[in-house]
Design an enzyme around this catalytic site. Sequence first.
Site, PDB file in Angstrom:
ATOM      1  CD  GLU A  34      12.223  -7.644 -17.979  1.00  0.00           C
ATOM      2  OE1 GLU A  34      12.145  -8.513 -17.084  1.00  0.00           O
ATOM      3  OE2 GLU A  34      11.700  -6.518 -17.858  1.00  0.00           O
ATOM      4  CD  GLU A  48       5.192  -6.219 -15.374  1.00  0.00           C
ATOM      5  OE1 GLU A  48       4.922  -6.156 -14.166  1.00  0.00           O
ATOM      6  OE2 GLU A  48       6.317  -6.045 -15.821  1.00  0.00           O
ATOM      7  NE  ARG A  56       4.187   2.126  -1.492  1.00  0.00           N
ATOM      8  CZ  ARG A  56       5.305   1.434  -1.304  1.00  0.00           C
ATOM      9  NH1 ARG A  56       6.334   1.624  -2.090  1.00  0.00           N
ATOM     10  NH2 ARG A  56       5.398   0.550  -0.349  1.00  0.00           N
ATOM     11  CE  LYS A  82       8.563   0.454 -10.274  1.00  0.00           C
ATOM     12  NZ  LYS A  82       8.838  -0.134 -11.596  1.00  0.00           N
ATOM     13  CG  ASN A 108       2.968  -0.701   2.988  1.00  0.00           C
ATOM     14  OD1 ASN A 108       2.393  -1.693   2.539  1.00  0.00           O
ATOM     15  ND2 ASN A 108       4.148  -0.303   2.564  1.00  0.00           N
ATOM     16  N   GLY A 109       1.735  -3.182   5.147  1.00  0.00           N
ATOM     17  CA  GLY A 109       2.411  -4.393   5.624  1.00  0.00           C
ATOM     18  C   GLY A 109       1.381  -5.482   5.919  1.00  0.00           C
ATOM     19  CB  CYS A 159      -0.858   0.001   1.256  1.00  0.00           C
ATOM     20  SG  CYS A 159      -1.751  -1.523   1.485  1.00  0.00           S
ATOM     21  CE  LYS A 216       8.453  -5.004 -17.711  1.00  0.00           C
ATOM     22  NZ  LYS A 216       9.413  -5.703 -16.982  1.00  0.00           N
ATOM     23  CD1 TRP A 276      -2.040  -4.301  -5.002  1.00  0.00           C
ATOM     24  CD2 TRP A 276      -1.487  -5.691  -3.343  1.00  0.00           C
ATOM     25  NE1 TRP A 276      -1.817  -5.531  -5.552  1.00  0.00           N
ATOM     26  CE2 TRP A 276      -1.484  -6.415  -4.554  1.00  0.00           C
ATOM     27  CE3 TRP A 276      -1.169  -6.349  -2.169  1.00  0.00           C
ATOM     28  CZ2 TRP A 276      -1.174  -7.764  -4.628  1.00  0.00           C
ATOM     29  CZ3 TRP A 276      -0.860  -7.696  -2.241  1.00  0.00           C
ATOM     30  CH2 TRP A 276      -0.867  -8.387  -3.459  1.00  0.00           C
ATOM     31  CG  HIS A 327      13.359 -31.272 -25.531  1.00  0.00           C
ATOM     32  ND1 HIS A 327      13.903 -32.528 -25.648  1.00  0.00           N
ATOM     33  CD2 HIS A 327      14.235 -30.430 -26.141  1.00  0.00           C
ATOM     34  CE1 HIS A 327      15.070 -32.458 -26.271  1.00  0.00           C
ATOM     35  NE2 HIS A 327      15.300 -31.189 -26.574  1.00  0.00           N
TER      36      HIS A 327
HETATM   37  C1  AGP Z   1       8.728  -5.843 -13.239  1.00  0.00           C
HETATM   38  O1  AGP Z   1       8.154  -5.212 -14.368  1.00  0.00           O
HETATM   39  C2  AGP Z   1       7.699  -6.112 -12.172  1.00  0.00           C
HETATM   40  N1  AGP Z   1       7.026  -4.920 -11.804  1.00  0.00           N
HETATM   41  C3  AGP Z   1       8.244  -6.905 -11.007  1.00  0.00           C
HETATM   42  O2  AGP Z   1       8.609  -8.174 -11.492  1.00  0.00           O
HETATM   43  C4  AGP Z   1       9.464  -6.311 -10.277  1.00  0.00           C
HETATM   44  O3  AGP Z   1      10.613  -6.393 -11.091  1.00  0.00           O
HETATM   45  C5  AGP Z   1       9.725  -7.156  -9.020  1.00  0.00           C
HETATM   46  O4  AGP Z   1       8.601  -7.036  -8.174  1.00  0.00           O
HETATM   47  C6  AGP Z   1      10.982  -6.744  -8.252  1.00  0.00           C
HETATM   48  O5  AGP Z   1      10.845  -5.428  -7.781  1.00  0.00           O
HETATM   49  P1  AGP Z   1      12.150  -4.714  -7.151  1.00  0.00           P
HETATM   50  O6  AGP Z   1      13.157  -4.606  -8.258  1.00  0.00           O
HETATM   51  O7  AGP Z   1      11.670  -3.376  -6.661  1.00  0.00           O
HETATM   52  O8  AGP Z   1      12.647  -5.594  -6.041  1.00  0.00           O
END
Ligand code: AGP
Length: 611
Positions: A486, A493, A27, A606, A100-101, A2, A490, A74, A509
């Site tokens: 990667e 997500e 967040r 994020k 937050n937590g 959050c 992208k 969140w 395989h």
């Molecule tokens: C990447 O696009 C994602 N948002 C996610 O995988 C992110 O890389 C991951 O949560 C790690 O975050 P950080 O680098 O802040 O630890």
Amino acid sequence: MCGIVGYIGNKKASPILINGLLKLEYRGYDSAGISTIEKTGLSTMKDKGRVKNLYNLPEIDNLEGTIGIAHTRWATHGKPSMENAHPHMDNSKTFSVVHNGIIENFNELRKLLSDSGYTFYSQTDTEIIPNLIDYYYKKENNNDLKFLRAVKNACNSLKGSFALEIICKDYPDNMIVVRKDSPLVIGKGNGENYISSDIPAMLSYTKDFYLLNDLEYVVLSRDNAKFYNNDLKTIEKETKSIDWDANSSEKGDFEDYMLKEIYEQPKAIRETIGSRINKNSKCEFEELNFTKEYLQGLNKIYFVACGTAMHVGLAGKDMIEKLCKIPTEVDIASEFRYRDPLIDNKTLCIFISQSGETADTLAALKLSKQCGAKTLAITNVIGSSITREADYSIYTHAGPEIAVASTKAYTSQVVLVAMLTIYFAETLELSTQKIATLKEEILLLPKKIEKALKTSSEIKTFAKRIYQEKDIFFLGRGIDETVAKEASLKLKEISYIHSDSYPAGELKHGPIALIENDVTVISIMTDPKLVKKTISNIQEVISRGAKTLIITNQDVDTDMFDMVICIPETSTFISPILSIIPLQLLAYFTSKEKGLDVDKPRNLAKSVTVE
Ligand code: AGP
């Protein structure tokens, strides 16, 4: 994950708090709420959904209070709803809290409080906190530290992670904040104090920040901040000046933060390189003091991270093993921390985290230290939690990355790992032509990224062809396979299209059974030694009706594929920095074609500050 903000000063708190929430919405955005201390006591307003629902509440303009807290959620415990939205108050409406937590022992505390006569109205773990503070507050005799002691006793009963802002109707000139395993920073103003989960939300007000360690309590007033340790002994703290400018976390002329951050990559790379790379001198890291003997004595290097950051570790493994001949492993933090990893004082553990707040990565770091390993953090946020846990920290200088999908942080991390590899190799006196070439190529990256960005219109065309697909496959070999991972992350997500990545040689395989007419297969081919092999894999999917997009810096028969995107050549060690650019753009344009919120994709935040 959050976002929490707080304000205490001489201005109306509500507009400052709402503005802070808008900057922290990445967040979490399931619900939002605000509490202020009014002449009539504590006032709390909250609503399900985005922050805009909160500031559209008619009564929000009536708030006159100059001290307040606010939260954008969140959801972890309890669905997104008004009842579960923060802030939460105790039954007597004496305290209001944002959190937050995750409180791991909230069930037993909820039972203790229920048995003591408290009633609960939400499904959240957080709602036990104001009631627990009230429970201890009632046991305190009247003394100057009554509010603080009640908060401290409550926090010492909590298990789990928390960043808390607490206001009390009996103390209209104070706010108490405390954190454990969740991020919280305090911005020092002139006769006012700003509190936030992270720095970008406050950049427009101040550049001077107090950075808190776990279980440090702060009693804030309008022109003061008093710090206490967990024994309630006062401690001194200096502010730290953060050199990010306020505009760096604004969208500027871009429609979305993600597009802005994709186009900021030449600058981010240039800033991250800084003065570290010079053709005629060694790559310097003033933050590090590794010796040749230490590096020669290593039995292993571990890269530990999550998501995109873990993909950087895969590129790092390739570089370190090939250029330094040190065995290197890569692990996902959430797996590493529970697999009893084989690490000791001859292991160097490198933790990569853009936010520096990812719970699993932080936990893995703490485990590594307990096992005697040296720990090195790579992060984009100065003063983040990971930098306060690790033995060493080195920084990307990508500027605030706001979009949930990481772009400029990824490429900046790859170039920083490349420079770290050069530093290791030169310390080991292994400097070779490969190192010299790598240095030259690193210095050419900003210009080459500018070229790669020029593929935008072709990529946009391809996005129009694939945005309604249900499954998309990414293939690569060697370093290109790490980019396939990667690129797949992208796309999925932010466009919500299911996608998978495979080593191209693995197709036969099993996965090739998934290939049928008109399925989209995207392949990255930048390693001259492997291109022909990968092409033969792609021919296999073409013969089964797949449409293909190729990202390459090699000469290929363009007539064979549906689209070929050419990017500049570079050292294979850093080719992910260029080959990912068109694929970041592909994810972006595909998401836009679907009319989705590119910067705030559903279910994501994020920074994953809970496990
Ligand atoms: C990447 O696009 C994602 N948002 C996610 O995988 C992110 O890389 C991951 O949560 C790690 O975050 P950080 O680098 O802040 O630890």
